[in-house]
Design an enzyme around this catalytic site. Sequence first.
Site, short mmCIF file in Angstrom:
data_model
loop_
_atom_site.label_atom_id
_atom_site.label_comp_id
_atom_site.label_asym_id
_atom_site.label_seq_id
_atom_site.Cartn_x
_atom_site.Cartn_y
_atom_site.Cartn_z
N SER A 28 0.87 -1.19 0.00
CA SER A 28 0.00 0.00 0.00
C SER A 28 0.90 1.23 0.00
CB SER A 28 -0.86 0.03 1.27
OG SER A 28 -0.07 0.36 2.39
N ASP A 29 0.35 2.39 -0.30
CA ASP A 29 1.12 3.60 -0.05
C ASP A 29 0.96 3.92 1.45
OD1 ASP A 29 2.69 5.83 -0.25
OD2 ASP A 29 1.67 6.66 -1.98
N TRP A 30 1.72 4.86 1.91
CA TRP A 30 1.79 5.21 3.33
C TRP A 30 0.38 5.49 3.89
CZ3 TRP A 30 6.43 6.04 6.20
CH2 TRP A 30 6.25 6.62 7.46
#
Length: 731
Positions: A289-291
């Site tokens: 996932s992104d942050w």
Amino acid sequence: MILVIFILLIVVSCTSSENRDDESPVYKDKNAPIESRVRDLIGRMTIEEKIYQLTQVAFGKNMNINNIGGEMDKIPPEMGSIIYVNQDPAVRNALQKKAIEDSRLGIPILFANDIIHGFKTIYPISLGQACSWNPEIVKQACAVAAKESRSSGIDWTFSPMVDVARDPRWGRVAEGYGEDPYANAVFSIASVQGYQGDDLGDENTIAACLKHYVGYGASEGGRDYVYTEISKQTLWDTYLPPFEAGVNAGAATIMSGFHDISGVPASANYYTLTEVLKEKWGFNGFVVSDWNSVKQLRSQGVAGSDREATLKAITAGVDMDMADGLYLENVAELIKDGSLPVARLDDAVSRVLRLKFQLALFDRPYVLEVPEEERYLLPEYLLVAEKLAEESTVLLKNEHKTLPISKKASLAIIGPMAKEQENLLGSWSAHGEAKDVISIYEAMQQEFPDSKIIYAKGCDFEGIDKTGFSEALNVARKAEIVVLCLGEKNSWSGENASRSTISLPEIQEDLLTELSRLNKPIVLLLTNGRPLELGRIEPHCQSIVEMWQPGVVGGNPVAGIISGRINPSGKLAMTFPFATGQIPIYYNMRQQGRPRSGKYQDITTEPLFEFTHGLSYTSFKYGELKADKDTITKTEKLVIDISVSNIGDRDGAEVVHWFVTDPVSTVSRPVKELRYFEKQMIRAGQANVFRFEIDPMRDLSYVDELGNRMLESGEYYISVNNKKVKISLID
Ligand code: NOJ
């Protein structure tokens, strides 16, 4: 009978090798096939151990030596991955030792970081790299980044960003390869190959990560983190191709974006993550996932709780959870109550473990602790960075051949960028340091040892203080030529750095206008992370050089271009609008109903500098396009040649861009689409042949909104510069 016994023996021996006792488990046997090692290890793991493998935390925000121990204590030895913002291999080795020795199964940690355009040897931002149209040098630069990274303890970079971007207000255009899907695809492949080499198990390679899957570049209004509206057709023909190319090149991982794709967030999108990526394309790496993008599913309005956000993300296909810790909090419960099948958990874990085996982390968990001077900024690394920066630089305008400048001319070097070091690095410059950057001023002094060079800052990057103008004007009066260094600070592009207008701040424009009243030739050097609106200031400059954010070699390439040591060859990978109000403006718009209408009443509808624009100090003359046939079937190939002569008096490199137009198709196609490009050095007075071999299925087809590749018979135009040739495709 003999055959049956033989088969039984094989089955027994395979089974026993997968179940070897704890003394010599299969997963620790470096000679066993990776898939057997993965299976064996998964078979030994508890649910909790599996969930740790899907968790990534950041380490090293506070790297004060006194805090490292405490920070390390907070990380459980079972942790799957760490975003490692340190550069010390010893600290990484200590963390790894903890994982290997203190966890039950000794699974190594995967260390990651954002190595976007270099680790210590920072090279130009990706948008600049694309203007080189030289994938080979981009590949070499990524290989340099991989070496510096791996020797510093990083196994995995969150790069390349292959988001096609058509809105320069969006700060992240700096991180990608411009507006064209094909160009992004070519550089996607080049960077994956550069980072990953031929073997991820090699000591000098790192895993790549294609991001931000998919369509993040379509952020509405150029604002970051927001909604995107992308039709399935546009998803397939514009945003997916660079990812597909990167997957086919073997990219180890993919990052799901922060954004929402027409109502379904990218990190909860079963269609893009599972149906397209994992099923249709057969991607067997993993998705991170992104942050916090799992937790953000709540603010995006598709999950009412952390638990629901977790379930949506992992079910959609996000394998590893970056930063927010939601998988750690919720997955066990989801398995227990049957909401999440163990098979999906095992699938995600096997993807992560596969990469750890591929990187040889089980067999060689530690990196050699080599002194920094043997790891960073080596002469051969700097050579690659310098060549890439030279080729990325674009000569936008050169009236009356103002450039190159005679080595003896007296020069006034003016502007807030002239003595800058930090702001030549660009956003996301990893461990790059301002002290290693050569400023424009310093480079000019070295390049022009016999010239009188005088300097004035003139003004700041922004603000209203014009007190420096008079000194700048005085300095300019004393010189024959004004070299004006303007641009954007690092922080004006990159993540969360959108701007409502892409012109330079008024104070910089005013400085230029005042200087132009002296009627001296002005050479404008631009350092920036996005295309700029130059409509008001362009008429006041005789020459304009776009140097982007060049990295550690800083002013060297541009100084070489100003002196004529280097003949510029860069060409724009993204359109420079005439005015911000024209955005979105890009070359490959779909065809429209009234091609001669639909213009702006108040300004031109044309860009100031179009896609692929870029000048050289020599002149190239294009011959005629010659096709070896004018009609082909769908399975035949066709070769088109064009001869390009260098009619000037110096050698120069030229990039030939090959476009395809399909005037009539089931789906309305762009006015033209880039399908191939090639850069060649052409000696003065000589002619080179450029050749495009057309494979109809690859070059004339399109993808429909279901992802099917379609090839229709009919007429097509192939164009280069302003030349075009018609070909017919028959059944
Ligand atoms: C957020 C950014 O969107 C992404 O590009 C980056 O890789 C991660 N943070 C990790 O730093």
